[in-house]
Design an enzyme around this catalytic site. Sequence first.
Site, PDB file in Angstrom:
ATOM      1  N   ASP A  11      36.493  47.219  12.160  1.00 29.43           N
ATOM      2  CA  ASP A  11      36.611  46.219  13.224  1.00 29.43           C
ATOM      3  C   ASP A  11      37.848  45.338  13.022  1.00 29.43           C
ATOM      4  OD1 ASP A  11      34.303  47.078  14.452  1.00 29.43           O
ATOM      5  OD2 ASP A  11      33.164  45.238  14.127  1.00 29.43           O
ATOM      6  N   ASP A  12      38.230  44.649  14.092  1.00 29.89           N
ATOM      7  CA  ASP A  12      39.284  43.620  14.060  1.00 29.89           C
ATOM      8  C   ASP A  12      40.683  44.181  13.805  1.00 29.89           C
ATOM      9  OD1 ASP A  12      37.062  41.985  14.313  1.00 29.89           O
ATOM     10  OD2 ASP A  12      37.097  41.276  12.249  1.00 29.89           O
ATOM     11  N   HIS A 132      33.260  41.590  19.798  1.00 28.94           N
ATOM     12  CA  HIS A 132      33.584  40.789  18.612  1.00 28.94           C
ATOM     13  C   HIS A 132      32.479  39.742  18.438  1.00 28.94           C
ATOM     14  CE1 HIS A 132      36.056  38.909  15.602  1.00 28.94           C
ATOM     15  NE2 HIS A 132      36.352  37.839  16.325  1.00 28.94           N
TER      16      HIS A 132
END
Length: 308
Positions: A11-12, A132
């Site tokens: 993620d991210d 998110h």
Amino acid sequence: MLQVKLIVTGDDFGYCPRRNQGIVDCFLAGAVSNVSLLVNGSAAVDAAKLARRYNIPIGLHANLSEGSPVCEVLKTNSSLLNQDGFFHGKMGFRTALSKGLLNMSEVKQELKAQVELFHELTGHLPPHMDGHQHVHVLPEVRHIFAEVLEEYGIKYTRVPIEPGLHNCDWIPPSLMDFYLGVEEDSFNTVDVFTRHGIRWPDIYIGLSTMGKNMSVSNIWSAIDAAIADFTAKAPSPAHPTPEHRTVTIELMVHPGYPSVPPVGGCGEGPDDFSQSWERLHELQTLMKPELQSHYKTRNIQLCSFKDL
């Protein structure tokens, strides 16, 4: 033997150059098989280029809680922003939502703008899209999110219901409260996503193994327990013999080299978690050879959403 397809999602992606580098290193080492891009991240353009260069499967990590919107008209005057002109934050977004302060048409506008920007950066639509800080399963937002996925023909998402979460006594009570809230929101989202024809892997793991709680043995036991739980469920007409089918798992991870301020973030600089040693700890754990060999002995094949 049960065949297991494991999507290890970093993620991210796009948060900062050091996060990008860490995720790419994990992908090249075979430790991560899929990434989720923050299009409002300070290094999103670079992340999209890296994904193209190394042929990394990439989806969209829709962000309504950290940093700045990408939709031009929402950057100055919007219910999605606090008095400083940024998104309300992980908990602030939830508070504003519960007070009825968020305009859902603006949520839709921003989500669509993020899909469009993803397309512009990568040259394709995201095969999967999640939220998110798990904003996509929140009340009201879940309906808008599902509409946007259906409109763009995005087939896959994430539903963060983790088997065995309640037995994880190493998670501090305040964090567990947040996780249980995410779990409850996720249970209430299943029907909504199903109605819109959206799919997700059979099993989700990633809350109990996050940051300092990640270890090779924690990942092993989470995967093994989840598979046991899955196969123990009563056979359904669609899958009469669970032992002869493929089970799909998504393991959510956050590897990277720690951010160094002021570089990084989504408009307001990097947050504490991104600057902490826990990011590096995840990277080092995921790259351990014993984890890779565990996948092989358990007949676990790493893949991405487009391989499902």
